[in-house]
Design a protein around this motif. Structure first.
Motif, PDB file in Angstrom:
ATOM      1  N   GLY A  17       1.599   8.920   0.752  1.00 25.92           N
ATOM      2  CA  GLY A  17       1.906   8.122  -0.347  1.00 25.92           C
ATOM      3  C   GLY A  17       1.056   6.468  -0.003  1.00 25.92           C
ATOM      4  O   GLY A  17       0.448   5.819  -0.690  1.00 25.92           O
ATOM      5  N   ALA A  18       1.273   6.001   1.377  1.00 24.29           N
ATOM      6  CA  ALA A  18       0.786   4.924   1.828  1.00 24.29           C
ATOM      7  C   ALA A  18      -0.635   5.084   1.731  1.00 24.29           C
ATOM      8  O   ALA A  18      -1.617   3.896   1.986  1.00 24.29           O
ATOM      9  CB  ALA A  18       1.334   4.845   3.280  1.00 24.29           C
ATOM     10  N   SER A  19      -1.212   6.204   1.918  1.00 24.24           N
ATOM     11  CA  SER A  19      -3.012   5.981   2.312  1.00 24.24           C
ATOM     12  C   SER A  19      -3.563   5.542   0.992  1.00 24.24           C
ATOM     13  O   SER A  19      -4.775   4.751   1.005  1.00 24.24           O
ATOM     14  CB  SER A  19      -3.289   7.515   2.175  1.00 24.24           C
ATOM     15  OG  SER A  19      -2.934   8.345   1.075  1.00 24.24           O
ATOM     16  N   PHE A  20      -2.867   5.654  -0.420  1.00 29.30           N
ATOM     17  CA  PHE A  20      -3.674   4.787  -1.472  1.00 29.30           C
ATOM     18  C   PHE A  20      -3.556   3.303  -1.434  1.00 29.30           C
ATOM     19  O   PHE A  20      -4.496   2.822  -1.784  1.00 29.30           O
ATOM     20  CB  PHE A  20      -2.877   5.402  -2.494  1.00 29.30           C
ATOM     21  CG  PHE A  20      -2.952   6.822  -2.897  1.00 29.30           C
ATOM     22  CD1 PHE A  20      -4.051   7.315  -3.293  1.00 29.30           C
ATOM     23  CD2 PHE A  20      -1.850   7.477  -2.591  1.00 29.30           C
ATOM     24  CE1 PHE A  20      -4.166   8.834  -3.436  1.00 29.30           C
ATOM     25  CE2 PHE A  20      -2.078   9.055  -2.601  1.00 29.30           C
ATOM     26  CZ  PHE A  20      -3.106   9.564  -2.856  1.00 29.30           C
ATOM     27  N   SER A  92      -5.655   0.802  -9.716  1.00 29.91           N
ATOM     28  CA  SER A  92      -4.637   0.394  -8.851  1.00 29.91           C
ATOM     29  C   SER A  92      -4.248   1.465  -7.956  1.00 29.91           C
ATOM     30  O   SER A  92      -4.564   2.636  -8.317  1.00 29.91           O
ATOM     31  CB  SER A  92      -3.197   0.017  -9.601  1.00 29.91           C
ATOM     32  OG  SER A  92      -2.928   1.000 -10.151  1.00 29.91           O
ATOM     33  N   SER A  93      -3.742   1.220  -6.824  1.00 29.19           N
ATOM     34  CA  SER A  93      -3.508   2.318  -5.822  1.00 29.19           C
ATOM     35  C   SER A  93      -2.091   3.206  -6.777  1.00 29.19           C
ATOM     36  O   SER A  93      -2.067   3.975  -6.417  1.00 29.19           O
ATOM     37  CB  SER A  93      -2.990   1.589  -4.608  1.00 29.19           C
ATOM     38  OG  SER A  93      -2.039   1.013  -4.588  1.00 29.19           O
ATOM     39  N   VAL A  94      -1.489   2.535  -7.354  1.00 28.01           N
ATOM     40  CA  VAL A  94      -0.269   3.166  -8.141  1.00 28.01           C
ATOM     41  C   VAL A  94      -1.031   4.159  -8.831  1.00 28.01           C
ATOM     42  O   VAL A  94      -0.466   5.381  -9.055  1.00 28.01           O
ATOM     43  CB  VAL A  94       0.522   2.235  -9.030  1.00 28.01           C
ATOM     44  CG1 VAL A  94       1.570   2.953  -9.695  1.00 28.01           C
ATOM     45  CG2 VAL A  94       1.159   1.242  -8.307  1.00 28.01           C
ATOM     46  N   GLY A 269       2.483  -0.032  -3.560  1.00 25.01           N
ATOM     47  CA  GLY A 269       1.588  -0.680  -4.499  1.00 25.01           C
ATOM     48  C   GLY A 269       2.453  -1.915  -4.977  1.00 25.01           C
ATOM     49  O   GLY A 269       1.648  -3.133  -5.026  1.00 25.01           O
ATOM     50  N   ALA A 270       3.525  -1.696  -5.484  1.00 25.89           N
ATOM     51  CA  ALA A 270       4.185  -2.901  -5.880  1.00 25.89           C
ATOM     52  C   ALA A 270       4.772  -3.852  -4.965  1.00 25.89           C
ATOM     53  O   ALA A 270       4.518  -5.278  -5.079  1.00 25.89           O
ATOM     54  CB  ALA A 270       5.621  -2.628  -6.726  1.00 25.89           C
ATOM     55  N   LEU A 273       1.097  -4.868  -2.524  1.00 22.95           N
ATOM     56  CA  LEU A 273      -0.009  -5.293  -3.411  1.00 22.95           C
ATOM     57  C   LEU A 273       0.199  -5.988  -4.634  1.00 22.95           C
ATOM     58  O   LEU A 273      -0.805  -6.487  -5.292  1.00 22.95           O
ATOM     59  CB  LEU A 273      -0.987  -4.219  -3.511  1.00 22.95           C
ATOM     60  CG  LEU A 273      -1.341  -3.258  -2.237  1.00 22.95           C
ATOM     61  CD1 LEU A 273      -2.301  -2.317  -2.898  1.00 22.95           C
ATOM     62  CD2 LEU A 273      -2.091  -4.270  -1.318  1.00 22.95           C
ATOM     63  N   ALA A 274       1.578  -5.989  -4.836  1.00 21.24           N
ATOM     64  CA  ALA A 274       1.786  -6.726  -6.288  1.00 21.24           C
ATOM     65  C   ALA A 274       1.162  -6.286  -7.380  1.00 21.24           C
ATOM     66  O   ALA A 274       1.064  -6.767  -8.443  1.00 21.24           O
ATOM     67  CB  ALA A 274       1.514  -8.353  -6.174  1.00 21.24           C
ATOM     68  N   GLU A 275       1.219  -4.773  -7.469  1.00 22.23           N
ATOM     69  CA  GLU A 275       0.718  -4.203  -8.689  1.00 22.23           C
ATOM     70  C   GLU A 275       1.831  -3.779  -9.605  1.00 22.23           C
ATOM     71  O   GLU A 275       2.959  -3.698  -9.216  1.00 22.23           O
ATOM     72  CB  GLU A 275       0.252  -2.750  -8.291  1.00 22.23           C
ATOM     73  CG  GLU A 275      -1.261  -3.007  -7.280  1.00 22.23           C
ATOM     74  CD  GLU A 275      -1.777  -1.730  -6.584  1.00 22.23           C
ATOM     75  OE1 GLU A 275      -3.003  -1.544  -6.211  1.00 22.23           O
ATOM     76  OE2 GLU A 275      -0.994  -0.627  -6.763  1.00 22.23           O
ATOM     77  N   PRO A 276       1.514  -3.831 -10.908  1.00 17.07           N
ATOM     78  CA  PRO A 276       2.663  -3.586 -11.905  1.00 17.07           C
ATOM     79  C   PRO A 276       3.325  -2.472 -11.935  1.00 17.07           C
ATOM     80  O   PRO A 276       2.404  -1.233 -11.807  1.00 17.07           O
ATOM     81  CB  PRO A 276       1.600  -3.761 -13.349  1.00 17.07           C
ATOM     82  CG  PRO A 276       0.210  -3.638 -12.680  1.00 17.07           C
ATOM     83  CD  PRO A 276       0.175  -3.847 -11.349  1.00 17.07           C
TER      84      PRO A 276
END
Length: 320
Positions: A17-20, A92-94, A269-270, A273-276
């Protein structure tokens, strides 16, 4: 078997999961996608050869094994690693993490099409796959339209990036079928086969990367650390954890890791990286967890018969 497999399951899902997020850090720092894949494979190969040395295990010596490993490396490493890295230049990585959860769908399709005597999946596994796919679509925010930027990115960029990630998982599906048909029965340890495979991918990308993106450059300390962890841990140590999970819990549980990685990629990611992240991520996450429970077959279930099956005790190769 008890619950001995849970720590490995959680650790493996977290690593993949962290790889993204790690890929996102690298591409955002300006590392070309093909070089992200190349460094990932090189560092993974170093880790795997170190594991072989510590265990005093021999690497494959026959040309046939290396030839098949080179093909598998294209399908499971070189091409999909580049595609995921390219996809994350646009999404996004999400989104990339949840796209990765479609891998079992493609793997099942290619197995049914290419493997003679492949047993038909039972209703339990089919239901789990369908529910997992529905959960992924929910996390993607498909109800808003793929190009809406619901999970990062906008417009055409999301479509192109999302399709690149889907193409990567399609490669995984084809790679699994080829690996099962040509490599899984060979008398080598999983670490030895993995070392051969990742070494082949490293050589392939070492040729392609300079031609496609020129010479590598120093991306900064943050991206360098991200690549180091992505390669040594996510593409090296994770392979060994995956084998241990297959041996302690069976291939059904190991395959279910693919459905849990989006939860980790979404959370990281959230947070990092502050992804939505919207309500659809929570609802989709619950569906994914339910899919994990359905995908794990009881030892006596026909669909889970021969828990090691044609994979043998060598296990399956990881994705992500």
């Amino acid at each position: 078997m008890g619950r001995r497999w849970w720590p490995g399951f959680v650790a493996l899902s977290a690593i993949w999961g962290a790889s993204f997020a790690l890929i996102k850090v690298a591409v955002d720092a300006g590392v070309p996608p093909v070089w992200v894949a190349a460094w990932r494979c090189l560092l993974g190969a170093v880790a795997l050869w170190a594991i072989l040395a510590v265990r005093s295990e021999a690497a494959p010596r026959d040309l046939a094994t290396w030839g098949h490993s080179a093909v598998v490396a294209v399908l499971l490493n070189a091409v999909p690693f580049v595609l995921f890295s390219y996809g994350e230049t646009r999404v996004s990585s999400v989104l990339a993490g949840v796209m990765n959860a479609t891998t079992p769908l493609f793997a099942l399709l290619f197995a049914l099409a290419a493997l003679p005597g492949e047993p038909r999946p039972g209703w339990r596994r089919l239901t789990g796959l369908a529910l997992g796919f529905a959960g992924v679509l929910t996390v993607l925010g498909v109800q808003h339209g793929l190009g809406s930027g619901a999970v990062g990115g906008s417009g055409t960029g999301v479509v192109v990036g999302g399709l690149a990630c889907l193409a990567a998982t399609c490669c995984y599906g084809a790679g699994f079928a080829y690996l099962r048909r040509h490599l899984s029965a060979r008398p080598h340890s999983a670490a030895a086969l993995s070392a051969a495979q990742i070494t082949c991918a490293t050589v392939e990308l070492a040729v392609a990367a300079p031609l496609a993106a020129g010479a590598p450059h120093w991306p900064g300390a943050g991206a360098a650390v991200a690549l180091l962890v992505l390669g040594a841990v996510g593409t090296g140590i994770a392979y060994v954890l995956n084998l241990d999970l297959v041996r302690t819990a069976g291939t059904a549980v190991a395959a279910a890791v693919t459905y849990v990685t989006p939860l980790w990629s979404t959370a990281l990611g959230a947070l990092l990286l502050a992804e939505p992240v919207g309500w659809n991520t929570l609802v989709g996450g619950l569906a994914v967890i339910a899919a994990v429970a359905l995908t794990r077959q009881p030892p006596s279930a026909p669909d889970g018969a021969a828990r090691t099956g044609r994979w043998g005790r060598r296990g399956r190769q990881p994705v992500g």
